[in-house]
Design a protein around this motif. Structure first.
Motif, mmCIF file in Angstrom:
data_model
loop_
_atom_site.group_PDB
_atom_site.id
_atom_site.type_symbol
_atom_site.label_atom_id
_atom_site.label_comp_id
_atom_site.label_asym_id
_atom_site.label_seq_id
_atom_site.Cartn_x
_atom_site.Cartn_y
_atom_site.Cartn_z
ATOM 1 N N UNK A 93 15.340 -7.613 -72.567
ATOM 2 C CA UNK A 93 14.484 -7.982 -73.689
ATOM 3 C C UNK A 93 15.267 -8.119 -74.983
ATOM 4 N N UNK A 94 16.295 -7.314 -75.133
ATOM 5 C CA UNK A 94 17.090 -7.370 -76.365
ATOM 6 C C UNK A 94 17.764 -8.733 -76.507
ATOM 7 N N UNK A 95 18.371 -9.211 -75.423
ATOM 8 C CA UNK A 95 19.010 -10.538 -75.490
ATOM 9 C C UNK A 95 17.953 -11.629 -75.690
ATOM 10 N N UNK A 96 16.828 -11.489 -75.004
ATOM 11 C CA UNK A 96 15.765 -12.501 -75.111
ATOM 12 C C UNK A 96 15.251 -12.576 -76.552
ATOM 13 N N UNK A 97 14.975 -11.421 -77.150
ATOM 14 C CA UNK A 97 14.475 -11.410 -78.531
ATOM 15 C C UNK A 97 15.528 -11.939 -79.509
ATOM 16 N N UNK A 98 16.785 -11.623 -79.235
ATOM 17 C CA UNK A 98 17.869 -12.100 -80.097
ATOM 18 C C UNK A 98 17.963 -13.627 -80.024
ATOM 19 N N UNK A 99 17.844 -14.163 -78.806
ATOM 20 C CA UNK A 99 17.902 -15.623 -78.645
ATOM 21 C C UNK A 99 16.756 -16.293 -79.402
#
Ligand code: 0PR
Length: 401
Positions: A93-99
């Motif tokens: 989720x962290x990478x997804x939200x960052x993207x």
């Protein structure tokens, strides 16, 4: 530990590992009640180890896996009312939200971009904003612990580039009024990201089970991207997050050309380069194996246990739930005891629960059985009794919520 000079036999290493990892909690023990991850499904486990070498960072080498990823995105897109959605299986989720925030930043022409998020949003948005040089503006919640829409409107200003809504908050599993956020985003030409990292694999199946579920996905025209993590309620092995963009144009904003790879020129719209093909294969196998029917069954079981847990908590003097659960996340608070003391006592008894400011979070994940809940309730009753015993005239500590 220093790297030793001599090689060691595999048997010795495995023995050493077994000893060292003994301290870890296990999902099968039923003691993990505060995690949003679970025991990976057997089919996911099987295919994951079989295809460890697959690397989606060089998609030209692995066109087969690349196709599977596209099919996953189509399946998840359909689940979220947009079969034409595009995106990737990422590290979490962290990478997804960052993207998502990265796409918002690149699509906006503004210099000092601001992103409005609820105070209940996951800390990954703070991390992402820090990396991306964006300013986070946090707004409060209404009485249902959803983002206060009027407060969002108040904080809009010429620097605002994006709004975030959460469909399944980390602390309480609450769904923000995404419809209203979508209207605000459209009216003000802003990027709207929905963090359904947890709720993405719950809400569509709750709807199937005839629960009343508010619109939260691509049905709402203002929604530009959605995080949906297979490694939470999707039962996939870690790492498997998901980012879906409404269309190719939005995804293109974060796509990078990589011309030199062994498999030939490609584009990467993920933060990481080399990434796990095995994760993608495991998610594909899971979606095919479980289908809507399988997930609906799992969610139904989790929800039934959630309601039983809530009923039991309501019967314990001094303890109460923070709000009626929307999904399989339960917040526990007390007007009588210091909830931190309750959490401390639970941890002494071996329970892995999450402690938020003012409440304990229990997540009824698929590894939880009725027996585990019964055991938990028994311990909770003992703790409430112990903390409730006081000498005459002594005032009990009041929790901060
Ligand atoms: N969005 C939401 C709504 C989340 O709840 C989380 C994490 C994220 C994004 C970030 O996802 P990743 O952790 O995949 O990057 N939610 C869990 C939490 O903070 C993560 C977690 C999982 C924590 C398992 C503990 C644990 O044992 O509670």
């Amino acid at each position: 530990m220093k790297l030793q000079n001599k090689s060691l036999p595999q048997k010795t290493v495995l023995k050493e590992l077994e000893l060292k990892l003994k301290k870890d909690f296990t999902f099968t023990s039923g003691k993990i009640l505060g995690s949003m991850c679970s025991e990976p499904h057997p089919i996911a486990r099987r295919v994951y180890v079989r295809y460890l070498e697959k690397n989606l960072g060089d998609s030209g080498l692995f066109p087969g896996v690349t196709e599977l990823e596209k099919e996953i995105v189509q399946m998840l897109g359909t689940l979220l009312s947009n079969p034409a959605a595009t995106g990737h299986i990422v590290t979490g989720g962290t990478e997804a939200n960052t993207l998502a925030l990265w796409a918002a930043k690149r699509l906006s022409k503004k210099k000092n971009g601001e992103v409005i998020i609820p105070v209940s949003a996951h800390c990954s948005f703070d991390k992402a904003a820090d990396i991306l040089g964006l300013k986070i503006v946090k707004v409060g919640l209404n009485s249902k612990f959803q983002v206060d829409v009027a407060a969002v409107k108040k904080r809009l200003n010429p620097n605002t580039i994006a709004i975030v809504g959460v469909a399944g908050t980390t602390g309480l599993g609450v769904v923000d009024p995404i419809k209203e956020l979508s209207e605000i985003a459209l009216e003000n030409n802003l990027y709207l990201h929905v963090d359904a990292a947890f709720g993405g694999f719950v809400l569509p199946f709750l709807r199937e089970l005839s629960y009343s579920v508010p619109d939260f996905d691509f049905t709402l025209p203002g929604v530009c991207s959605i995080t949906i993590d297979p490694h939470k309620m999707g039962l996939a092995p870690i790492p498997a997050g998901g980012i879906l963009f409404r269309n190719e144009e939005i995804k293109k904003a974060v796509a990078w050309k990589v011309p030199y790879l062994a498999g030939g020129e490609t584009e990467q719209a993920t933060l990481v380069g080399t990434r796990s093909g095995a994760s993608v294969i495991a998610v594909w196998a899971l979606l095919r194996h479980l289908g809507v029917e399988g997930y609906r069954r799992i969610i139904n079981r989790c929800m039934r246990l959630t309601w039983k847990l809530v009923d039991e908590i309501k019967g314990i003097e001094g303890l109460e739930i923070v709000t009626e659960p929307v999904m399989n996340v339960v917040g526990l608070k007390s007007k009588v005891f210091d909830i931190r003391k309750v959490a401390h006592e639970l941890r002494i008894k071996g329970w892995a629960i999450s402690l938020f400011p003012g409440h304990i979070r229990v997540v009824v994940m698929p590894h939880i059985r009725w027996g585990h809940i019964e055991h938990f309730i028994k311990d909770l009753k003992e703790i409430a009794k112990k903390l409730g015993v006081r000498k005459e005239g002594e005032v009990l500590a009041v929790s901060s919520i």
